[in-house]
Design an enzyme around this catalytic site. Structure first.
Site, PDB file in Angstrom:
ATOM      1  N   GLY A   1      -3.719   9.112   0.227  1.00 51.48           N
ATOM      2  CA  GLY A   1      -2.486   8.964   0.872  1.00 51.48           C
ATOM      3  C   GLY A   1      -2.464   8.581   2.395  1.00 51.48           C
ATOM      4  O   GLY A   1      -3.597   7.915   2.676  1.00 51.48           O
TER       5      GLY A   1
ATOM      6  N   LYS B   1      -1.839  10.187   8.262  1.00 51.74           N
ATOM      7  CA  LYS B   1      -0.760  11.343   8.820  1.00 51.74           C
ATOM      8  C   LYS B   1      -0.855  12.409   8.022  1.00 51.74           C
ATOM      9  O   LYS B   1      -1.037  13.509   8.619  1.00 51.74           O
ATOM     10  CB  LYS B   1       0.668  10.716   9.027  1.00 51.74           C
ATOM     11  CG  LYS B   1       1.526  11.665   9.538  1.00 51.74           C
ATOM     12  CD  LYS B   1       3.042  11.153   9.606  1.00 51.74           C
ATOM     13  CE  LYS B   1       4.222  12.399   9.571  1.00 51.74           C
ATOM     14  NZ  LYS B   1       5.168  12.210   8.719  1.00 51.74           N
TER      15      LYS B   1
ATOM     16  N   GLY C   1      -3.161  13.198   5.637  1.00 51.92           N
ATOM     17  CA  GLY C   1      -4.603  13.157   5.654  1.00 51.92           C
ATOM     18  C   GLY C   1      -5.031  14.433   6.667  1.00 51.92           C
ATOM     19  O   GLY C   1      -5.727  15.195   6.510  1.00 51.92           O
TER      20      GLY C   1
ATOM     21  N   GLU D   1      -8.896   9.812   0.959  1.00 51.51           N
ATOM     22  CA  GLU D   1      -8.882   8.314   0.578  1.00 51.51           C
ATOM     23  C   GLU D   1      -7.626   7.724   1.324  1.00 51.51           C
ATOM     24  O   GLU D   1      -6.466   8.005   0.895  1.00 51.51           O
ATOM     25  CB  GLU D   1      -8.703   8.332  -0.945  1.00 51.51           C
ATOM     26  CG  GLU D   1      -9.873   8.775  -1.836  1.00 51.51           C
ATOM     27  CD  GLU D   1     -11.261   7.636  -1.709  1.00 51.51           C
ATOM     28  OE1 GLU D   1     -10.944   6.621  -1.234  1.00 51.51           O
ATOM     29  OE2 GLU D   1     -12.409   8.232  -1.960  1.00 51.51           O
TER      30      GLU D   1
ATOM     31  N   CYS E   1      -3.959   0.153  -1.099  1.00 49.80           N
ATOM     32  CA  CYS E   1      -4.777   0.408  -0.118  1.00 49.80           C
ATOM     33  C   CYS E   1      -5.932  -0.738   0.257  1.00 49.80           C
ATOM     34  O   CYS E   1      -6.066  -0.897   1.282  1.00 49.80           O
ATOM     35  CB  CYS E   1      -5.124   1.709  -0.228  1.00 49.80           C
ATOM     36  SG  CYS E   1      -6.050   2.019  -1.908  1.00 49.80           S
TER      37      CYS E   1
HETATM   38  P1  NAD Z   1       1.593  10.139   1.779  1.00 49.09           P
HETATM   39  O1  NAD Z   1       0.498  10.666   2.545  1.00 49.09           O
HETATM   40  O2  NAD Z   1       3.037  10.440   2.101  1.00 49.09           O
HETATM   41  O3  NAD Z   1       1.474  11.195   0.449  1.00 49.09           O
HETATM   42  C1  NAD Z   1       0.331  11.341  -0.351  1.00 49.09           C
HETATM   43  C2  NAD Z   1       0.443  12.790  -0.970  1.00 49.09           C
HETATM   44  O4  NAD Z   1       0.580  13.846  -0.310  1.00 49.09           O
HETATM   45  C3  NAD Z   1       1.834  12.952  -2.033  1.00 49.09           C
HETATM   46  O5  NAD Z   1       1.490  13.528  -3.130  1.00 49.09           O
HETATM   47  C4  NAD Z   1       2.730  13.683  -1.273  1.00 49.09           C
HETATM   48  O6  NAD Z   1       3.619  14.285  -2.221  1.00 49.09           O
HETATM   49  C5  NAD Z   1       1.793  14.537  -0.336  1.00 49.09           C
HETATM   50  N1  NAD Z   1       2.378  14.845   1.190  1.00 49.09           N
HETATM   51  C6  NAD Z   1       3.285  14.278   1.533  1.00 49.09           C
HETATM   52  N2  NAD Z   1       3.547  15.073   2.758  1.00 49.09           N
HETATM   53  C7  NAD Z   1       2.703  16.214   2.620  1.00 49.09           C
HETATM   54  C8  NAD Z   1       2.768  17.119   3.504  1.00 49.09           C
HETATM   55  N3  NAD Z   1       3.287  17.503   4.757  1.00 49.09           N
HETATM   56  N4  NAD Z   1       2.007  18.196   3.151  1.00 49.09           N
HETATM   57  C9  NAD Z   1       1.303  18.235   1.957  1.00 49.09           C
HETATM   58  N5  NAD Z   1       1.315  17.130   1.104  1.00 49.09           N
HETATM   59  C10 NAD Z   1       2.166  16.159   1.551  1.00 49.09           C
HETATM   60  O7  NAD Z   1       0.994   8.928   1.342  1.00 49.09           O
HETATM   61  P2  NAD Z   1       1.806   7.793   0.437  1.00 49.09           P
HETATM   62  O8  NAD Z   1       3.049   7.286   1.014  1.00 49.09           O
HETATM   63  O9  NAD Z   1       1.664   8.336  -1.289  1.00 49.09           O
HETATM   64  O10 NAD Z   1       0.544   6.550   0.285  1.00 49.09           O
HETATM   65  C11 NAD Z   1       0.561   5.581   1.260  1.00 49.09           C
HETATM   66  C12 NAD Z   1      -0.527   5.609   1.924  1.00 49.09           C
HETATM   67  O11 NAD Z   1      -1.824   6.009   1.213  1.00 49.09           O
HETATM   68  C13 NAD Z   1      -1.088   4.350   2.616  1.00 49.09           C
HETATM   69  O12 NAD Z   1      -1.513   4.483   4.006  1.00 49.09           O
HETATM   70  C14 NAD Z   1      -2.224   3.623   1.602  1.00 49.09           C
HETATM   71  O13 NAD Z   1      -3.041   2.886   2.422  1.00 49.09           O
HETATM   72  C15 NAD Z   1      -2.888   5.140   1.299  1.00 49.09           C
HETATM   73  N6  NAD Z   1      -3.395   4.951  -0.091  1.00 49.09           N
HETATM   74  C16 NAD Z   1      -4.840   5.055   0.072  1.00 49.09           C
HETATM   75  C17 NAD Z   1      -5.538   4.701  -1.332  1.00 49.09           C
HETATM   76  C18 NAD Z   1      -6.883   4.880  -1.377  1.00 49.09           C
HETATM   77  O14 NAD Z   1      -7.711   4.942  -2.676  1.00 49.09           O
HETATM   78  N7  NAD Z   1      -7.808   4.905  -0.279  1.00 49.09           N
HETATM   79  C19 NAD Z   1      -4.912   4.658  -2.487  1.00 49.09           C
HETATM   80  C20 NAD Z   1      -3.319   4.560  -2.077  1.00 49.09           C
HETATM   81  C21 NAD Z   1      -2.679   4.766  -1.175  1.00 49.09           C
END
Ligand code: NAD
Length: 493
Positions: free
Chosen positions: A193, A196, A198, A215, A253
């Site tokens: 994800g 932020k 992370g 990731e 990503c």
């Molecule tokens: P996100 O961080 O908003 O969400 C990721 C996960 O975290 C989701 O399951 C979400 O429900 C959960 N989440 C959200 N807020 C949370 C909180 N406060 N506490 C606990 N869990 C929470 O990210 P996204 O919008 O799903 O993805 C976009 C980002 O992810 C981009 O920056 C992209 O580059 C990155 N990404 C990376 C990879 C990789 O393999 N490196 C793959 C896909 C996406």
């Protein structure tokens, strides 16, 4: 004050931990049966999966198969073909001081692990880590992204039919569920994800000293050298366009964020791009079924704002139209947008390609190195000196020459970031390692011992210890016999 909702999964987790402790997930036969269950799921539910991906992201079934289902099918057969060997202990050597001994490295599962996934590749980013966690013998909670609801509910409703639901569970929900999951004690958190969230994951993990894999994303550049032959340029541009616009509409990503080219090549490149985009997406891309849709209104408006930025407006050289009702943004190219604009400082995550021109292609190294280390970097060149410099002078999660995103499909390459694009790696054996602890196991015989291993100490024993640790048996014998000098420069007689 609003009280926090209790999702009531604590008892489930305790039961899962108990099953894990009793060894339910550790046997090879259990791991194989679960992986085969996933194979069966993909085979029997392929149409439902492709439909869910169409519903959530407007992905054409061909694109969805190439990037999600196909990758998982390949990945599962790779893991099943290698699992026995990965699970086996590997012999190791002990120092000579431990005379008559044996040692091995034994892989063991970590325990109860939590997998968070993202919405842009909702199937592969959920199941690829799940495959690794199962292969390594863990109990798993998977939390898919709430932003791809069709895929999330398909996984939650269907996987229990194919997998051992006592130790593998899918928990659906958004940030509130995520936060409550993070309050629990885990043996590993695997997160895909944003950086932020992370950071939130990492600070929660600190409470229990839980290991994490992050990731994350960032801005992945391509560097396009002015290749000498027109057919090479066409191949390069074709690969760049499909990665930028035909790979979840740029919501990837490891997709291309921006491109760097030499100034003198820019106008030729623009012409070529326009011709080839027409071939891929037709005269009217809005009618093309080969461009995925933006995931939701929030992200649509975010991308719209990037394009409506007064700093950027004059840089649009192709595309720029959008349709909010259909969450469609036309593949758009920007030429030299200001480097301080949001489109050049934030991760774009959509079908907008800024092209940055530099005097010399070699200057791209400095440009890239002055920004956070990307998850992936792509360089199109036949210049061997530039190739070598890119390998040795830049840092990124992965580096691909003359193509893009192919590294994601490789079971033999580690997939993961560096610096701000995350840490930890997975895919193939790397997934198995990510979800395993390698335990050192050593066994000694009761029969012999070097007497100088034990107190009372004297300088004579010190010399022998030095020899025993640093020489082979023959060298040690020569020193004892006075025929050779010890490492400390004198013999012991
Ligand atoms: P996100 O961080 O908003 O969400 C990721 C996960 O975290 C989701 O399951 C979400 O429900 C959960 N989440 C959200 N807020 C949370 C909180 N406060 N506490 C606990 N869990 C929470 O990210 P996204 O919008 O799903 O993805 C976009 C980002 O992810 C981009 O920056 C992209 O580059 C990155 N990404 C990376 C990879 C990789 O393999 N490196 C793959 C896909 C996406």
């Amino acid at each position: 004050m609003e009280s926090k909702r209790d999702f009531g999964f604590e008892r489930d987790l305790e039961h899962m931990r108990e099953c894990y402790r009793k060894g339910r997930t550790k046997e090879a036969s259990w791991r194989v049966s679960q992986l085969k269950g996933l194979q069966k799921f993909l085979k029997e539910k392929e149409n439902e999966v492709l439909m869910a991906l169409k519903q959530d992201l407007g992905k054409h079934p061909a694109e969805a198969f190439r990037d999600e289902v196909g990758i998982l099918i390949k990945s599962l057969s790779f893991v099943l073909g290698n699992l026995k060997q990965w699970m086996s202990s590997k012999k190791a050597q002990l120092p000579r001081l431990a005379l008559l001994s044996s040692a091995e490295v034994v892989p063991e599962p970590l325990g109860l692990v939590l997998v968070f996934s993202s919405w842009n590749f909702p199937l592969v980013l959920s199941l690829e880590p799940l495959i690794g966690a199962i292969a390594a013998g863990n109990a798993v909670i998977l939390k898919p992204s709430e932003l791809a609801p069709a895929c999330s509910s398909l996984l939650a409703n269907t996987l229990p039919t194919y997998l051992d639901n006592t130790v593998i569970k899918v928990i659906e929900g958004g940030p509130d569920v995520g936060e409550q999951l993070l309050e629990q004690k885990w043996d590993k958190i695997f997160f895909t994800g944003s950086s932020k969230v992370g950071r939130i994951v990492m600070s929660a993990a600190v409470q229990h000293l839980t290991p994490v894999t992050l990731e994350l994303g960032g801005k992945c550049p391509i560097v396009l050298d002015s290749l000498s032959w027109s057919w090479e340029r066409e191949v390069a541009v074709n690969r760049i366009l499909v990665t930028k616009f035909g790979f979840c509409a740029g919501q990837a990503c490891i997709g291309i964020d921006y491109a760097i080219v030499e100034k003198k090549f820019a106008s030729n490149l623009m012409e070529l791009m326009k011709i080839m985009m027409k071939k891929m997406f037709g005269e009217n891309p809005r009618e093309s079924n080969s461009i995925a849709r933006i995931i939701n209104k929030h992200h649509f408006l975010r991308l719209k704002n990037l394009l409506n930025d007064p700093l950027v407006k004059n840089s649009i050289v192709h595309g720029g139209s959008m349709d909010e009702d259909n969450l469609f943004i036309e593949p758009t190219i920007l030429l030299d947008p200001p480097l301080q604009s949001a489109v050049m400082t934030e991760e774009i995550f959509g079908p907008i390609l800024p092209i940055i021109t530099l005097d010399k292609i070699e200057d791209s190294i400095c440009f890239i190195n002055s920004r956070p280390r990307p998850l992936a970097m792509y360089v199109f060149t036949k210049n061997e000196a530039l190739r070598r410099r890119m390998v040795s002078e830049t840092s990124s999660g992965s580096l691909v020459f003359n193509d893009a995103v192919i590294q994601f499909a490789a079971d033999t390459l580690p997939f993961g970031g560096v610096g701000e694009s995350g840490f930890g790696k997975y895919h193939g054996k790397f997934s198995f390692d990510t979800f395993s602890h390698y335990k050192a196991v050593a066994t000694r015989s009761f029969l012999t011992d070097f007497w100088f291993r034990f107190p009372p100490w004297n300088n004579y024993k010190l010399l022998l210890l030095d020899c025993a640790l640093n020489l082979d048996y023959f060298g040690l014998l020569l020193v004892i016999l006075g025929l050779k000098r010890s490492r400390k420069g004198f013999n012991i007689n």
